[in-house]
Scaffold this motif. Sequence first.
Motif, PDB file in Angstrom:
ATOM      1  N   GLN A 154       0.865  -1.166   0.000  1.00 16.70           N
ATOM      2  CA  GLN A 154       0.000   0.000   0.000  1.00 16.70           C
ATOM      3  C   GLN A 154       0.905   1.220   0.000  1.00 16.70           C
ATOM      4  O   GLN A 154       2.112   1.081  -0.078  1.00 16.70           O
ATOM      5  CB  GLN A 154      -0.963  -0.067   1.172  1.00 16.70           C
ATOM      6  CG  GLN A 154      -1.883  -1.277   1.014  1.00 16.70           C
ATOM      7  CD  GLN A 154      -2.972  -1.398   2.052  1.00 16.70           C
ATOM      8  OE1 GLN A 154      -2.852  -0.961   3.172  1.00 16.70           O
ATOM      9  NE2 GLN A 154      -4.060  -2.028   1.659  1.00 16.70           N
ATOM     10  N   THR A 155       0.382   2.397   0.060  1.00 19.82           N
ATOM     11  CA  THR A 155       1.137   3.628  -0.124  1.00 19.82           C
ATOM     12  C   THR A 155       2.487   3.606   0.600  1.00 19.82           C
ATOM     13  O   THR A 155       2.566   3.298   1.778  1.00 19.82           O
ATOM     14  CB  THR A 155       0.275   4.844   0.290  1.00 19.82           C
ATOM     15  OG1 THR A 155       0.961   6.030  -0.053  1.00 19.82           O
ATOM     16  CG2 THR A 155      -0.067   4.826   1.762  1.00 19.82           C
ATOM     17  N   LEU A 156       3.569   3.882  -0.154  1.00 18.26           N
ATOM     18  CA  LEU A 156       4.924   3.770   0.388  1.00 18.26           C
ATOM     19  C   LEU A 156       5.295   4.946   1.279  1.00 18.26           C
ATOM     20  O   LEU A 156       5.047   6.099   0.944  1.00 18.26           O
ATOM     21  CB  LEU A 156       5.947   3.707  -0.743  1.00 18.26           C
ATOM     22  CG  LEU A 156       6.339   2.349  -1.272  1.00 18.26           C
ATOM     23  CD1 LEU A 156       7.314   2.486  -2.433  1.00 18.26           C
ATOM     24  CD2 LEU A 156       6.931   1.449  -0.212  1.00 18.26           C
ATOM     25  N   TYR A 161       6.209   0.591   4.739  1.00 23.23           N
ATOM     26  CA  TYR A 161       7.470   1.266   5.025  1.00 23.23           C
ATOM     27  C   TYR A 161       8.526   0.700   4.084  1.00 23.23           C
ATOM     28  O   TYR A 161       8.668  -0.517   3.959  1.00 23.23           O
ATOM     29  CB  TYR A 161       7.847   1.045   6.490  1.00 23.23           C
ATOM     30  CG  TYR A 161       8.991   1.877   6.979  1.00 23.23           C
ATOM     31  CD1 TYR A 161       8.944   3.273   6.887  1.00 23.23           C
ATOM     32  CD2 TYR A 161      10.102   1.290   7.560  1.00 23.23           C
ATOM     33  CE1 TYR A 161       9.992   4.036   7.360  1.00 23.23           C
ATOM     34  CE2 TYR A 161      11.147   2.054   8.040  1.00 23.23           C
ATOM     35  CZ  TYR A 161      11.090   3.429   7.940  1.00 23.23           C
ATOM     36  OH  TYR A 161      12.128   4.205   8.400  1.00 23.23           O
ATOM     37  N   PHE A 162       9.261   1.569   3.412  1.00 22.43           N
ATOM     38  CA  PHE A 162      10.196   1.138   2.378  1.00 22.43           C
ATOM     39  C   PHE A 162      11.192   0.108   2.903  1.00 22.43           C
ATOM     40  O   PHE A 162      11.487  -0.867   2.217  1.00 22.43           O
ATOM     41  CB  PHE A 162      10.943   2.338   1.776  1.00 22.43           C
ATOM     42  CG  PHE A 162      11.784   1.954   0.595  1.00 22.43           C
ATOM     43  CD1 PHE A 162      11.204   1.796  -0.652  1.00 22.43           C
ATOM     44  CD2 PHE A 162      13.138   1.712   0.736  1.00 22.43           C
ATOM     45  CE1 PHE A 162      11.968   1.415  -1.744  1.00 22.43           C
ATOM     46  CE2 PHE A 162      13.908   1.323  -0.349  1.00 22.43           C
ATOM     47  CZ  PHE A 162      13.324   1.179  -1.597  1.00 22.43           C
ATOM     48  N   ASN A 163      11.706   0.295   4.110  1.00 26.56           N
ATOM     49  CA  ASN A 163      12.680  -0.661   4.656  1.00 26.56           C
ATOM     50  C   ASN A 163      12.068  -2.054   4.810  1.00 26.56           C
ATOM     51  O   ASN A 163      12.737  -3.058   4.559  1.00 26.56           O
ATOM     52  CB  ASN A 163      13.230  -0.180   5.996  1.00 26.56           C
ATOM     53  CG  ASN A 163      14.110   1.046   5.853  1.00 26.56           C
ATOM     54  OD1 ASN A 163      14.334   1.535   4.755  1.00 26.56           O
ATOM     55  ND2 ASN A 163      14.614   1.547   6.953  1.00 26.56           N
ATOM     56  N   ASP A 164      10.794  -2.125   5.223  1.00 24.19           N
ATOM     57  CA  ASP A 164      10.118  -3.426   5.329  1.00 24.19           C
ATOM     58  C   ASP A 164       9.933  -4.043   3.939  1.00 24.19           C
ATOM     59  O   ASP A 164      10.127  -5.239   3.746  1.00 24.19           O
ATOM     60  CB  ASP A 164       8.761  -3.277   6.015  1.00 24.19           C
ATOM     61  CG  ASP A 164       8.884  -2.967   7.498  1.00 24.19           C
ATOM     62  OD1 ASP A 164       9.924  -3.304   8.108  1.00 24.19           O
ATOM     63  OD2 ASP A 164       7.928  -2.398   8.052  1.00 24.19           O
ATOM     64  N   TYR A 165       9.547  -3.216   2.976  1.00 24.37           N
ATOM     65  CA  TYR A 165       9.388  -3.684   1.593  1.00 24.37           C
ATOM     66  C   TYR A 165      10.714  -4.249   1.087  1.00 24.37           C
ATOM     67  O   TYR A 165      10.768  -5.338   0.521  1.00 24.37           O
ATOM     68  CB  TYR A 165       8.907  -2.532   0.700  1.00 24.37           C
ATOM     69  CG  TYR A 165       9.002  -2.831  -0.768  1.00 24.37           C
ATOM     70  CD1 TYR A 165       8.091  -3.681  -1.382  1.00 24.37           C
ATOM     71  CD2 TYR A 165      10.016  -2.279  -1.543  1.00 24.37           C
ATOM     72  CE1 TYR A 165       8.187  -3.973  -2.735  1.00 24.37           C
ATOM     73  CE2 TYR A 165      10.123  -2.576  -2.889  1.00 24.37           C
ATOM     74  CZ  TYR A 165       9.209  -3.415  -3.486  1.00 24.37           C
ATOM     75  OH  TYR A 165       9.308  -3.710  -4.817  1.00 24.37           O
ATOM     76  N   PHE A 213       2.679 -12.126  -1.712  1.00 24.95           N
ATOM     77  CA  PHE A 213       3.244 -11.620  -0.468  1.00 24.95           C
ATOM     78  C   PHE A 213       2.648 -10.250  -0.164  1.00 24.95           C
ATOM     79  O   PHE A 213       2.675  -9.361  -1.021  1.00 24.95           O
ATOM     80  CB  PHE A 213       4.769 -11.511  -0.572  1.00 24.95           C
ATOM     81  CG  PHE A 213       5.443 -12.818  -0.838  1.00 24.95           C
ATOM     82  CD1 PHE A 213       5.838 -13.631   0.211  1.00 24.95           C
ATOM     83  CD2 PHE A 213       5.647 -13.253  -2.132  1.00 24.95           C
ATOM     84  CE1 PHE A 213       6.453 -14.850  -0.029  1.00 24.95           C
ATOM     85  CE2 PHE A 213       6.260 -14.473  -2.387  1.00 24.95           C
ATOM     86  CZ  PHE A 213       6.657 -15.277  -1.336  1.00 24.95           C
ATOM     87  N   HIS A 214       2.120 -10.097   1.037  1.00 20.56           N
ATOM     88  CA  HIS A 214       1.563  -8.814   1.479  1.00 20.56           C
ATOM     89  C   HIS A 214       2.586  -8.126   2.362  1.00 20.56           C
ATOM     90  O   HIS A 214       3.029  -8.700   3.358  1.00 20.56           O
ATOM     91  CB  HIS A 214       0.279  -9.024   2.277  1.00 20.56           C
ATOM     92  CG  HIS A 214      -0.849  -9.539   1.444  1.00 20.56           C
ATOM     93  ND1 HIS A 214      -2.079  -9.810   1.967  1.00 20.56           N
ATOM     94  CD2 HIS A 214      -0.946  -9.820   0.120  1.00 20.56           C
ATOM     95  CE1 HIS A 214      -2.883 -10.232   1.007  1.00 20.56           C
ATOM     96  NE2 HIS A 214      -2.211 -10.255  -0.115  1.00 20.56           N
ATOM     97  N   VAL A 215       2.961  -6.909   2.004  1.00 17.54           N
ATOM     98  CA  VAL A 215       3.924  -6.148   2.794  1.00 17.54           C
ATOM     99  C   VAL A 215       3.295  -4.800   3.135  1.00 17.54           C
ATOM    100  O   VAL A 215       3.075  -3.962   2.264  1.00 17.54           O
ATOM    101  CB  VAL A 215       5.254  -5.938   2.034  1.00 17.54           C
ATOM    102  CG1 VAL A 215       6.246  -5.167   2.893  1.00 17.54           C
ATOM    103  CG2 VAL A 215       5.842  -7.270   1.600  1.00 17.54           C
TER     104      VAL A 215
END
Length: 160
Positions: A29-31, A64-68, A84-86
């Motif tokens: 979802q939105t980064l 969150y970009f780091n999690d992605y 995969f859902h992130v």
Amino acid sequence: SNPINFYGQTKAEAEKIVLNNNGAVIRIQTLMQAPNKIIQNAKKEINKEKTYPPWDNYFLKPTYFNDYFRALKKIIQTKNSGVFHVACSGEPLSRAEMVQIGIDYYQQKTGTKISELETESREERKIFNLNTDSTRQRLGLDKFIDSREAINKHLLAGYW
């Protein structure tokens, strides 16, 4: 699922092709930690540029970009396929709530008082709550960052 528009139909078809070829579909979802349209629109409205008001009954969890990046790296390393859902952990937030966090940050940073922004309701309340538990378990990843913390880090990093 039953896509309701052409965009959704083409996205669903693309996912089928990827999955039929043992690929990975990563749904986000939105980064946060990258330019973000929801927060950028709030800034434009504050600066009196024309924009669309955020929706108050359309809920999501930002990614969150780091999690992605952690998930993407693990998928590539392990050659995992599937869906995969992130997205952040914690409660889903409305787009209006995300904007309000940005406004609160801006007011604290500048000392400028901002009148409340207009919000808009969609026809029905929608909650897009990506369940990240199975993704994290499959990839052996720790908990993803909380939605509110991700937005605050996004703002502190200068993405206001």
